[in-house]
Motif scaffolding. Sequence first.
Motif, PDB file in Angstrom:
ATOM      1  N   VAL A  84       6.936  -6.720  -7.341  1.00 37.07           N
ATOM      2  CA  VAL A  84       6.899  -6.534  -5.885  1.00 37.07           C
ATOM      3  C   VAL A  84       7.859  -5.416  -5.483  1.00 37.07           C
ATOM      4  CG1 VAL A  84       7.369  -7.619  -3.656  1.00 37.07           C
ATOM      5  CG2 VAL A  84       6.198  -8.907  -5.444  1.00 37.07           C
ATOM      6  N   THR A  85       9.036  -5.391  -6.090  1.00 39.73           N
ATOM      7  CA  THR A  85      10.017  -4.333  -5.794  1.00 39.73           C
ATOM      8  C   THR A  85       9.457  -2.961  -6.153  1.00 39.73           C
ATOM      9  OG1 THR A  85      11.860  -5.859  -6.185  1.00 39.73           O
ATOM     10  CG2 THR A  85      12.351  -3.500  -6.266  1.00 39.73           C
ATOM     11  N   ARG A  86       8.795  -2.860  -7.306  1.00 36.97           N
ATOM     12  CA  ARG A  86       8.197  -1.581  -7.713  1.00 36.97           C
ATOM     13  C   ARG A  86       7.117  -1.145  -6.724  1.00 36.97           C
ATOM     14  NH1 ARG A  86       8.611  -3.791 -12.926  1.00 36.97           N
ATOM     15  NH2 ARG A  86       6.429  -4.440 -12.882  1.00 36.97           N
ATOM     16  N   ASN A  87       6.297  -2.083  -6.282  1.00 39.11           N
ATOM     17  CA  ASN A  87       5.257  -1.744  -5.308  1.00 39.11           C
ATOM     18  C   ASN A  87       5.866  -1.169  -4.035  1.00 39.11           C
ATOM     19  OD1 ASN A  87       3.286  -2.708  -7.046  1.00 39.11           O
ATOM     20  ND2 ASN A  87       3.201  -4.731  -6.099  1.00 39.11           N
ATOM     21  N   LEU A  88       6.965  -1.737  -3.596  1.00 33.68           N
ATOM     22  CA  LEU A  88       7.596  -1.286  -2.355  1.00 33.68           C
ATOM     23  C   LEU A  88       8.202   0.105  -2.512  1.00 33.68           C
ATOM     24  CD1 LEU A  88       9.309  -4.643  -1.321  1.00 33.68           C
ATOM     25  CD2 LEU A  88       7.491  -3.490  -0.057  1.00 33.68           C
ATOM     26  N   THR A  89       8.937   0.325  -3.589  1.00 27.45           N
ATOM     27  CA  THR A  89       9.649   1.602  -3.737  1.00 27.45           C
ATOM     28  C   THR A  89       8.722   2.751  -4.132  1.00 27.45           C
ATOM     29  OG1 THR A  89      10.259   0.912  -5.986  1.00 27.45           O
ATOM     30  CG2 THR A  89      11.876   0.553  -4.248  1.00 27.45           C
ATOM     31  N   ARG A  90       7.484   2.440  -4.495  1.00 24.75           N
ATOM     32  CA  ARG A  90       6.525   3.517  -4.750  1.00 24.75           C
ATOM     33  C   ARG A  90       6.037   4.150  -3.446  1.00 24.75           C
ATOM     34  NH1 ARG A  90       3.202   0.157  -9.285  1.00 24.75           N
ATOM     35  NH2 ARG A  90       4.441   0.754 -11.113  1.00 24.75           N
ATOM     36  N   ASP A  91       6.206   3.431  -2.338  1.00 23.24           N
ATOM     37  CA  ASP A  91       5.801   3.951  -1.034  1.00 23.24           C
ATOM     38  C   ASP A  91       6.871   4.912  -0.522  1.00 23.24           C
ATOM     39  OD1 ASP A  91       5.524   4.006   2.004  1.00 23.24           O
ATOM     40  OD2 ASP A  91       3.740   2.859   1.445  1.00 23.24           O
ATOM     41  N   LEU A  92       6.471   6.110  -0.141  1.00 19.08           N
ATOM     42  CA  LEU A  92       7.434   7.134   0.272  1.00 19.08           C
ATOM     43  C   LEU A  92       8.235   6.737   1.493  1.00 19.08           C
ATOM     44  CD1 LEU A  92       5.425  10.438  -0.240  1.00 19.08           C
ATOM     45  CD2 LEU A  92       7.533   9.795  -1.384  1.00 19.08           C
ATOM     46  N   ARG A  93       7.733   5.801   2.273  1.00 18.06           N
ATOM     47  CA  ARG A  93       8.440   5.401   3.482  1.00 18.06           C
ATOM     48  C   ARG A  93       9.603   4.455   3.201  1.00 18.06           C
ATOM     49  NH1 ARG A  93       3.115   3.364   6.446  1.00 18.06           N
ATOM     50  NH2 ARG A  93       2.740   2.786   4.265  1.00 18.06           N
ATOM     51  N   ILE A  94       9.701   3.979   1.964  1.00 15.41           N
ATOM     52  CA  ILE A  94      10.727   3.000   1.600  1.00 15.41           C
ATOM     53  C   ILE A  94      11.662   3.613   0.565  1.00 15.41           C
ATOM     54  CG2 ILE A  94      11.146   0.727   0.613  1.00 15.41           C
ATOM     55  CD1 ILE A  94       8.391  -0.096   1.674  1.00 15.41           C
ATOM     56  N   GLU A  95      12.934   3.657   0.906  1.00 16.56           N
ATOM     57  CA  GLU A  95      13.932   4.254   0.018  1.00 16.56           C
ATOM     58  C   GLU A  95      14.385   3.273  -1.057  1.00 16.56           C
ATOM     59  OE1 GLU A  95      18.454   5.849   0.622  1.00 16.56           O
ATOM     60  OE2 GLU A  95      16.931   6.618   2.000  1.00 16.56           O
ATOM     61  N   SER A  96      14.631   2.022  -0.679  1.00 17.70           N
ATOM     62  CA  SER A  96      15.062   1.013  -1.649  1.00 17.70           C
ATOM     63  C   SER A  96      14.640  -0.368  -1.161  1.00 17.70           C
ATOM     64  CB  SER A  96      16.584   1.057  -1.849  1.00 17.70           C
ATOM     65  OG  SER A  96      17.243   0.732  -0.630  1.00 17.70           O
ATOM     66  N   ALA A  97      14.543  -1.321  -2.089  1.00 21.93           N
ATOM     67  CA  ALA A  97      14.130  -2.678  -1.725  1.00 21.93           C
ATOM     68  C   ALA A  97      14.611  -3.666  -2.786  1.00 21.93           C
ATOM     69  CB  ALA A  97      12.611  -2.764  -1.592  1.00 21.93           C
ATOM     70  N   SER A  98      14.898  -4.880  -2.349  1.00 20.91           N
ATOM     71  CA  SER A  98      15.183  -5.980  -3.266  1.00 20.91           C
ATOM     72  C   SER A  98      14.423  -7.206  -2.775  1.00 20.91           C
ATOM     73  CB  SER A  98      16.690  -6.273  -3.345  1.00 20.91           C
ATOM     74  OG  SER A  98      17.169  -6.713  -2.081  1.00 20.91           O
ATOM     75  N   VAL A  99      13.918  -8.004  -3.728  1.00 22.72           N
ATOM     76  CA  VAL A  99      13.046  -9.135  -3.406  1.00 22.72           C
ATOM     77  C   VAL A  99      13.584 -10.380  -4.097  1.00 22.72           C
ATOM     78  CG1 VAL A  99      10.682 -10.033  -3.525  1.00 22.72           C
ATOM     79  CG2 VAL A  99      11.070  -7.561  -3.286  1.00 22.72           C
ATOM     80  N   ARG A 100      13.595 -11.491  -3.378  1.00 22.13           N
ATOM     81  CA  ARG A 100      14.023 -12.762  -3.980  1.00 22.13           C
ATOM     82  C   ARG A 100      13.221 -13.927  -3.392  1.00 22.13           C
ATOM     83  NH1 ARG A 100      18.098 -10.760  -0.954  1.00 22.13           N
ATOM     84  NH2 ARG A 100      18.662 -11.870   0.961  1.00 22.13           N
ATOM     85  N   ARG A 101      13.032 -14.938  -4.226  1.00 22.00           N
ATOM     86  CA  ARG A 101      12.355 -16.161  -3.783  1.00 22.00           C
ATOM     87  C   ARG A 101      13.368 -17.099  -3.141  1.00 22.00           C
ATOM     88  NH1 ARG A 101      10.994 -16.149  -9.236  1.00 22.00           N
ATOM     89  NH2 ARG A 101       8.987 -15.226  -9.779  1.00 22.00           N
ATOM     90  N   GLN A 102      12.886 -17.848  -2.166  1.00 25.15           N
ATOM     91  CA  GLN A 102      13.679 -18.933  -1.594  1.00 25.15           C
ATOM     92  C   GLN A 102      12.823 -20.183  -1.617  1.00 25.15           C
ATOM     93  OE1 GLN A 102      15.198 -18.016   2.291  1.00 25.15           O
ATOM     94  NE2 GLN A 102      16.491 -16.344   1.580  1.00 25.15           N
ATOM     95  N   MET A 103      13.285 -21.186  -2.370  1.00 23.27           N
ATOM     96  CA  MET A 103      12.510 -22.408  -2.512  1.00 23.27           C
ATOM     97  C   MET A 103      12.402 -23.125  -1.172  1.00 23.27           C
ATOM     98  SD  MET A 103      11.756 -22.215  -5.653  1.00 23.27           S
ATOM     99  CE  MET A 103      11.216 -23.842  -6.121  1.00 23.27           C
ATOM    100  N   PRO A 104      11.271 -23.784  -0.870  1.00 23.93           N
ATOM    101  CA  PRO A 104      10.127 -23.889  -1.785  1.00 23.93           C
ATOM    102  C   PRO A 104       8.976 -22.941  -1.478  1.00 23.93           C
ATOM    103  CG  PRO A 104       9.939 -25.535  -0.066  1.00 23.93           C
ATOM    104  CD  PRO A 104      11.170 -24.727   0.250  1.00 23.93           C
TER     105      PRO A 104
END
Length: 261
Positions: A84-104
């Motif tokens: 998911v992080t790779r998908n986001l940062t491949r978009d030129l409009r996004i400089e950086s991103a981090s993704v995390r799950r929060q249960m549940p």
Amino acid sequence: MEEEKENCAVPEKKGGRRSPRRLLRGLLFLAVCAAVVAVLVYSPLFTLQRVIVNGNQYLSREEVMEIARIHIGQPLFQLQTDAVTRNLTRDLRIESASVRRQMPDTVEIDMTERIPVATAACDYGYVDLDRQGKVIAGYRTLKRMPIPLITGVVLHDLYIGDDNTDETVGSVLIFLQKINPEALNRISEIHIGNPEEIVAYTTDSVQIRLGNMERLDEKAKLTQDFLEDLEHAKYPVEYVDFRYTAPFIRLKNMPQVVARH
């Protein structure tokens, strides 16, 4: 004697065999683990129901989800945060991103956008340019954006990911990046039809006459101070002139000065 030797011989080791009970326990343990994993992966309790996006200013939550390739109802444990992080940062409009799950049932995305500084017309519609002049978005119809529209020029053969090559546009972008975001949002348009007579317009249609793009630092500072003071101005302003070293402000309904002969 030989019979006694034979009787005293050390008995051979029997081939090692696992107890059927231990083997059964091992298989049962693996089955329980598989069942737990299946429950975690496929249980409705652990499906994606909420997406929290932090740091987005121009992209909507729905657009971020589309870029990330995630959707509500997706099994939470099938979602790979690295992908998911790779998908986001491949978009030129996004400089950086981090993704995390929060249960549940939640995914949280922290992101930093590339900031568009201005919009300009192009062959197929409009493009958004960042501070370096990179095209970070393109669309056919003009959107309502809190950034200036550069008018008086049409950019040719520019697509997402390309860099601006127009010298005057480049100078305007340098000028704009020297103004803080709050003041920048008060500029609606910059007309560069004549590079020697560039004029900016505020959201209240007040003219800021800049002339050419010389003395960029000075004009940017004057423009920012003027925009910050304009909100508290006691009298309506028609235009401000920063073309010369001595700035001039003209108020609305001010009588014209007639030169005497």
